[in-house]
Design an enzyme around this catalytic site. Structure first.
Site: not given
Length: 180
Positions: A153-155
């Site tokens: 989950p880079c967000h």
């Protein structure tokens, strides 16, 4: 390698698997994957398998990983509440050996540990990975090259002001869906 596409509320996803696990999940199917594969030291070709053909080929280990990822992504996008989404990808086997440096893979593993519904600053991620805040840019570069979006989950990594930065800042479709 084998890949397939999955329709999602925020656009089609391309999912790619090796015999070791899922190695790629990203928007802009096929073109982005083929470009990424062509840039590897030893270019790799990935066979496309339509979603409707996956079940009939489930004995193939790469296809089994594609089926598992597809089911978990569908569950993630179908779910409206955080409780249902929590740990939805915990059992998914990833193969990060195809992409990036050992440092990048260490960053991606740490990003995967950020809890659902939480965000952390790039500074904190830098400390978790290297023990210092001085590696923020390197950590940011690794996060921006994440080959397995949504699952890693880079967000959940944000700038000092709490905003999405880098490639996620430009992904308005994702932001609209994620924060509606």
């Amino acid at each position: 390698m084998k890949h397939s596409t999955l329709p999602s509320p925020i656009g089609d996803l391309c999912i790619d698997a090796t015999t070791k696990g899922i190695c790629y999940v990203n928007f802009n199917p096929n073109a982005k994957l083929h470009l990424a594969l062509s840039k590897l030291k030893a270019p790799i070709v990935s066979e496309f398998v339509p979603q409707e053909a996956l079940q009939s080929r489930r004995d193939d280990s790469e296809i089994a990983f594609l089926i598992s990822a597809t089911q978990q992504l569908e569950r993630y996008f179908r779910s409206d509440d955080r409780t249902s989404k929590k740990d939805v990808f915990a059992g998914l086997v990833l193969d990060l050996s195809v992409w990036g440096t050992p440092f990048y893979r260490k960053v991606w593993e740490e990003v995967r540990n950020v809890d659902l519904g939480k965000t952390i600053l790039y500074e904190e991620l830098s400390v978790r990975v290297t023990g210092t805040t001085k590696a923020c840019r390197a950590v940011g570069a690794a996060n921006g090259k994440n080959p397995i979006s949504v699952i890693i989950p880079c967000h959940r990594i944000v700038g000092k002001d709490g905003s999405l930065t880098g490639q996620m800042a430009q992904c308005t479709q994702w932001r609209r869906w994620k924060y509606q």
